[in-house]
Design a protein around this motif. Structure first.
Motif, short mmCIF file in Angstrom:
data_model
loop_
_atom_site.label_atom_id
_atom_site.label_comp_id
_atom_site.label_asym_id
_atom_site.label_seq_id
_atom_site.Cartn_x
_atom_site.Cartn_y
_atom_site.Cartn_z
N GLY A 52 -27.08 41.56 23.11
CA GLY A 52 -27.15 42.85 23.60
C GLY A 52 -26.05 43.41 24.67
N ARG A 53 -26.03 42.72 25.67
CA ARG A 53 -24.96 42.95 26.70
C ARG A 53 -23.56 43.00 26.18
N LEU A 54 -23.49 41.79 25.43
CA LEU A 54 -21.94 41.53 24.87
C LEU A 54 -21.67 42.83 24.02
N ILE A 55 -22.44 43.46 23.31
CA ILE A 55 -22.06 44.40 22.30
C ILE A 55 -22.00 45.80 23.23
N SER A 56 -22.91 45.86 24.42
CA SER A 56 -22.77 46.96 25.17
C SER A 56 -21.34 46.87 25.79
N ASP A 57 -20.85 45.73 26.15
CA ASP A 57 -19.42 45.95 26.86
C ASP A 57 -18.08 46.01 25.77
N HIS A 58 -18.52 45.37 24.97
CA HIS A 58 -17.39 45.22 23.83
C HIS A 58 -17.92 45.43 22.35
N PRO A 59 -18.16 46.73 22.00
CA PRO A 59 -18.56 47.19 20.72
C PRO A 59 -17.91 46.43 19.59
N ALA A 60 -16.74 46.17 19.69
CA ALA A 60 -16.37 45.30 18.41
C ALA A 60 -16.69 43.99 18.23
N ALA A 61 -17.34 43.47 19.39
CA ALA A 61 -17.98 42.00 19.22
C ALA A 61 -19.13 42.06 18.00
N GLY A 62 -19.83 43.21 17.72
CA GLY A 62 -20.87 42.93 17.04
C GLY A 62 -20.53 42.45 15.51
#
Length: 278
Positions: free
Chosen positions: A135-145
């Motif tokens: 969740g934190r990763l997606i919040s910071d880097h949306p394309a990481a989803g």
């Protein structure tokens, strides 16, 4: 007495109730097991659907603290897993004490189910940590989803094909030869110990299927139903291991598609841009 996979499924010849517990009940005698678990599993599914509607599907932990996350998690795992472990519980309890009273059998069965849920609760803590990180990763880097989805399907597919999965599945399909070691435990700890032991193997058997809830959504009812059905068939059908391997290959194919197909990532949606915007 030495137990082999064949002897586990064979009818018990011993008059010793402990040795008799090493053989699963015949399939025709397992119907009461599902009747026993229905009053738990059906309300658990109803509550799970209600919780899913209230919380919705989203990335990460959806803002829930760990205790609030574990409540729907335990309800969900009870709905998904208890139907497939009910035959083990009933076989264990009947084999251990054929002359026991109904209350004693009920207490032993409850201890077994509680132990299984303890194992799944411990796994839920790990799932929460993973979801918090994604969740934190997606919040910071949306394309990481997209790549989280790819990784989740890839790991799930590889796990479905790895030896650890089938070691755990063999136990879940023929567990009594291992659980028999708990026969000498005192009654309060015996049912709980058996439940935790079997629950740990159940987690190991189903871990790959639960990984796909990261991209599909932990509170996605359709995504819950799929692993529940697969788990039931894997553990109780003669074609179960074949289904597991087929699903592993299918998950690897979905991993290839995940970065390019938004419909495979409902649990990561809302933070994942379309391919045209990348």
């Amino acid at each position: 007495m030495r137990f082999t996979p064949a002897s586990v499924f064979a009818p018990a010849r011993s008059t010793d109730p402990i040795e008799a517990a090493a053989a699963l009940l015949p399939k025709r005698d397992l119907a009461p097991a599902w009747l026993l678990v229905a009053p738990i599993a059906v309300p658990a599914w109803v509550l799970t659907v209600a919780q899913a509607r209230a919380v919705g599907v989203g990335p990460g932990t959806m803002g829930m603290a760990l205790p609030l996350f574990l409540l729907p998690w335990v309800t969900m795992t009870a709905a998904m897993m208890l139907p497939s472990v009910a035959p083990v519980a009933v076989t264990w309890v009947r084999g251990l004490g054929r002359q026991a009273s109904g209350w004693t059998r009920s207490a032993r069965t409850a201890g077994f189910f509680f132990g299984c849920l303890l194992a799944w609760t411990a796994f839920g803590v790990l799932v929460y940590a993973v979801l918090a990180g994604t969740g934190r990763l997606i919040s910071d880097h949306p394309a990481a989803g997209r790549w989280i989805g790819f990784t989740a399907f890839l790991l799930a597919g590889l796990y479905q094909l790895c030896p650890v999965k089938y070691m755990c599945l063999r136990h879940c399909r023929a567990p009594m030869s291992r659980l028999i070691r708990y026969a000498d435990f005192r009654p309060p700890a015996r049912g709980l110990g058996v439940g935790v032991h079997h629950g740990a193997y159940c987690v190991g058997c189903c871990a790959g299927l639960m990984v796909v809830l990261v991209p599909l959504g932990v509170m996605n009812v359709a995504a819950m139903a799929g692993p529940a059905v697969v788990t039931f068939v894997e553990k109780l059908s003669s074609r179960g291991p074949l289904l597991g391997r087929f699903l592993g290959v299918a998950l690897l194919l979905l991993a290839v598609l995940a970065p390019f197909q938004d419909w495979l990532l409902p649990g990561l949606r809302g933070s994942t841009p379309s391919m045209s915007g990348m």
